[in-house]
Design a protein around this motif. Structure first.
Motif, PDB file in Angstrom:
ATOM      1  N   UNK A 114      18.527  -5.613  -4.582  1.00 27.23           N
ATOM      2  CA  UNK A 114      18.473  -7.079  -4.523  1.00 27.23           C
ATOM      3  C   UNK A 114      18.483  -7.686  -5.917  1.00 27.23           C
ATOM      4  N   UNK A 115      17.967  -6.937  -6.887  1.00 29.82           N
ATOM      5  CA  UNK A 115      17.901  -7.420  -8.263  1.00 29.82           C
ATOM      6  C   UNK A 115      17.799  -6.229  -9.196  1.00 29.82           C
ATOM      7  N   UNK A 116      18.078  -6.496 -10.465  1.00 34.44           N
ATOM      8  CA  UNK A 116      17.878  -5.507 -11.530  1.00 34.44           C
ATOM      9  C   UNK A 116      17.013  -6.157 -12.590  1.00 34.44           C
ATOM     10  N   UNK A 117      15.963  -5.454 -13.000  1.00 32.01           N
ATOM     11  CA  UNK A 117      15.166  -5.864 -14.153  1.00 32.01           C
ATOM     12  C   UNK A 117      15.621  -5.013 -15.324  1.00 32.01           C
ATOM     13  N   UNK A 118      16.172  -5.661 -16.329  1.00 31.82           N
ATOM     14  CA  UNK A 118      16.679  -4.963 -17.495  1.00 31.82           C
ATOM     15  C   UNK A 118      15.795  -5.172 -18.709  1.00 31.82           C
ATOM     16  N   UNK A 119      16.337  -4.825 -19.860  1.00 32.48           N
ATOM     17  CA  UNK A 119      15.564  -4.888 -21.105  1.00 32.48           C
ATOM     18  C   UNK A 119      15.017  -6.267 -21.442  1.00 32.48           C
ATOM     19  N   UNK A 120      15.725  -7.373 -21.163  1.00 33.22           N
ATOM     20  CA  UNK A 120      15.133  -8.666 -21.530  1.00 33.22           C
ATOM     21  C   UNK A 120      13.751  -8.886 -20.911  1.00 33.22           C
ATOM     22  N   UNK A 121      13.614  -8.612 -19.637  1.00 34.96           N
ATOM     23  CA  UNK A 121      12.318  -8.811 -18.976  1.00 34.96           C
ATOM     24  C   UNK A 121      11.334  -7.721 -19.341  1.00 34.96           C
ATOM     25  N   UNK A 122      11.778  -6.470 -19.354  1.00 32.64           N
ATOM     26  CA  UNK A 122      10.855  -5.375 -19.688  1.00 32.64           C
ATOM     27  C   UNK A 122      10.273  -5.578 -21.081  1.00 32.64           C
ATOM     28  N   UNK A 123      11.096  -6.017 -22.036  1.00 31.39           N
ATOM     29  CA  UNK A 123      10.595  -6.260 -23.389  1.00 31.39           C
ATOM     30  C   UNK A 123       9.659  -7.460 -23.433  1.00 31.39           C
ATOM     31  N   UNK A 124       9.961  -8.514 -22.678  1.00 32.81           N
ATOM     32  CA  UNK A 124       9.071  -9.684 -22.691  1.00 32.81           C
ATOM     33  C   UNK A 124       7.718  -9.352 -22.081  1.00 32.81           C
ATOM     34  N   UNK A 125       7.674  -8.388 -21.163  1.00 35.85           N
ATOM     35  CA  UNK A 125       6.414  -7.945 -20.569  1.00 35.85           C
ATOM     36  C   UNK A 125       5.705  -6.906 -21.435  1.00 35.85           C
ATOM     37  N   UNK A 126       6.371  -6.419 -22.489  1.00 41.86           N
ATOM     38  CA  UNK A 126       5.879  -5.279 -23.274  1.00 41.86           C
ATOM     39  C   UNK A 126       5.651  -4.079 -22.355  1.00 41.86           C
ATOM     40  N   UNK A 127       6.556  -3.925 -21.404  1.00 39.75           N
ATOM     41  CA  UNK A 127       6.413  -2.907 -20.367  1.00 39.75           C
ATOM     42  C   UNK A 127       6.829  -1.532 -20.872  1.00 39.75           C
ATOM     43  N   UNK A 128       6.194  -0.526 -20.286  1.00 42.49           N
ATOM     44  CA  UNK A 128       6.526   0.873 -20.540  1.00 42.49           C
ATOM     45  C   UNK A 128       6.856   1.492 -19.187  1.00 42.49           C
ATOM     46  N   UNK A 129       8.003   2.146 -19.113  1.00 47.42           N
ATOM     47  CA  UNK A 129       8.417   2.750 -17.851  1.00 47.42           C
ATOM     48  C   UNK A 129       8.344   4.265 -17.937  1.00 47.42           C
ATOM     49  N   UNK A 130       8.126   4.873 -16.775  1.00 47.61           N
ATOM     50  CA  UNK A 130       8.193   6.330 -16.674  1.00 47.61           C
ATOM     51  C   UNK A 130       8.947   6.669 -15.395  1.00 47.61           C
ATOM     52  N   UNK A 131      10.138   7.223 -15.558  1.00 51.95           N
ATOM     53  CA  UNK A 131      10.881   7.637 -14.374  1.00 51.95           C
ATOM     54  C   UNK A 131      10.251   8.879 -13.752  1.00 51.95           C
ATOM     55  N   UNK A 132       9.599   9.690 -14.564  1.00 47.90           N
ATOM     56  CA  UNK A 132       8.905  10.869 -14.048  1.00 47.90           C
ATOM     57  C   UNK A 132       7.773  10.448 -13.108  1.00 47.90           C
ATOM     58  N   UNK A 133       7.026   9.413 -13.502  1.00 43.88           N
ATOM     59  CA  UNK A 133       5.909   8.915 -12.699  1.00 43.88           C
ATOM     60  C   UNK A 133       6.341   7.833 -11.708  1.00 43.88           C
ATOM     61  N   UNK A 134       7.605   7.394 -11.789  1.00 42.15           N
ATOM     62  CA  UNK A 134       8.116   6.276 -10.995  1.00 42.15           C
ATOM     63  C   UNK A 134       7.147   5.098 -11.075  1.00 42.15           C
ATOM     64  N   UNK A 135       6.916   4.646 -12.328  1.00 34.90           N
ATOM     65  CA  UNK A 135       5.928   3.604 -12.548  1.00 34.90           C
ATOM     66  C   UNK A 135       6.294   2.766 -13.764  1.00 34.90           C
ATOM     67  N   UNK A 136       5.893   1.505 -13.702  1.00 30.30           N
ATOM     68  CA  UNK A 136       5.987   0.584 -14.831  1.00 30.30           C
ATOM     69  C   UNK A 136       4.572   0.132 -15.149  1.00 30.30           C
ATOM     70  N   UNK A 137       4.208   0.182 -16.427  1.00 31.20           N
ATOM     71  CA  UNK A 137       2.901  -0.308 -16.868  1.00 31.20           C
ATOM     72  C   UNK A 137       3.109  -1.376 -17.936  1.00 31.20           C
ATOM     73  N   UNK A 138       2.168  -2.330 -18.001  1.00 31.80           N
ATOM     74  CA  UNK A 138       2.300  -3.463 -18.917  1.00 31.80           C
ATOM     75  C   UNK A 138       0.912  -4.015 -19.227  1.00 31.80           C
ATOM     76  N   UNK A 139       0.732  -4.560 -20.432  1.00 29.13           N
ATOM     77  CA  UNK A 139      -0.569  -5.127 -20.791  1.00 29.13           C
ATOM     78  C   UNK A 139      -0.771  -6.501 -20.133  1.00 29.13           C
ATOM     79  N   UNK A 140      -2.014  -6.771 -19.728  1.00 30.99           N
ATOM     80  CA  UNK A 140      -2.398  -8.085 -19.209  1.00 30.99           C
ATOM     81  C   UNK A 140      -3.694  -8.499 -19.889  1.00 30.99           C
ATOM     82  N   UNK A 141      -4.132  -9.702 -19.640  1.00 22.04           N
ATOM     83  CA  UNK A 141      -5.408 -10.161 -20.189  1.00 22.04           C
ATOM     84  C   UNK A 141      -6.581  -9.359 -19.636  1.00 22.04           C
ATOM     85  N   UNK A 142      -6.389  -8.695 -18.507  1.00 23.99           N
ATOM     86  CA  UNK A 142      -7.462  -7.968 -17.839  1.00 23.99           C
ATOM     87  C   UNK A 142      -7.239  -6.459 -17.807  1.00 23.99           C
ATOM     88  N   UNK A 143      -6.534  -5.948 -18.794  1.00 24.77           N
ATOM     89  CA  UNK A 143      -6.275  -4.524 -18.855  1.00 24.77           C
ATOM     90  C   UNK A 143      -4.834  -4.213 -18.543  1.00 24.77           C
TER      91      UNK A 143
END
Length: 150
Positions: A114-143
């Protein structure tokens, strides 16, 4: 928020069947819509919303901002979006979640997603992806927030 350490452990991958080469596909909230089958693609230089998903959101086509910039695919093919739209995207579970506006070119072609999230959004979120873990992690005000692949 800036001091968050983002990491992955073997424990986080235990519920997955290994080995796998699955794509990192998540569910996120785009405006008021729970959107499934969203591909997280570190290789994409654009965030993309596919036209069938746009139609399901019941947003009028007149809301699209005209664009004449083509998207160039892997084989060099050019796709001209009928327009782009800026929508609010929320990812993560409260309170470790973030909400940001994302400008999506709307592409009128068939896709399994339905959509693709590419580098523009991942970078704005300061996100880190792991295809091995099938997970995206990102910093928030609460951890550190996370979204697990579907």
């Amino acid at each position: 928020m800036d001091d968050s350490v983002i990491g992955f452990s073997e424990e986080g991958a235990r519920c997955l069947h290994h080995p796998h080469d699955d794509a990192l596909v998540v569910s996120i909230q785009i405006d008021d819509y729970n959107t499934h089958r969203v591909l997280v693609d570190n290789g994409s230089s654009a965030d993309i919303l596919y036209y069938p998903a746009f139609q399901q959101m019941r947003i009028g086509r007149e809301m699209l901002i005209p664009t004449d910039v083509p998207l160039v695919g892997f084989g060099g093919t050019r796709v001209y979006p009928p327009g782009a739209i800026t929508l609010s995207v929320t990812v993560g579970d409260y309170p470790q979640q973030i909400t940001k506006d994302v400008t999506f070119p709307v592409v009128d072609c068939s896709s399994a997603y339905n959509a693709i999230l590419g580098r523009p959004t991942l970078n704005s979120w300061k996100a880190v992806t792991s295809t091995y873990h099938l997970m995206v992690k990102f910093p928030t005000e609460y951890g550190v927030g996370e979204v697990q692949g579907d």
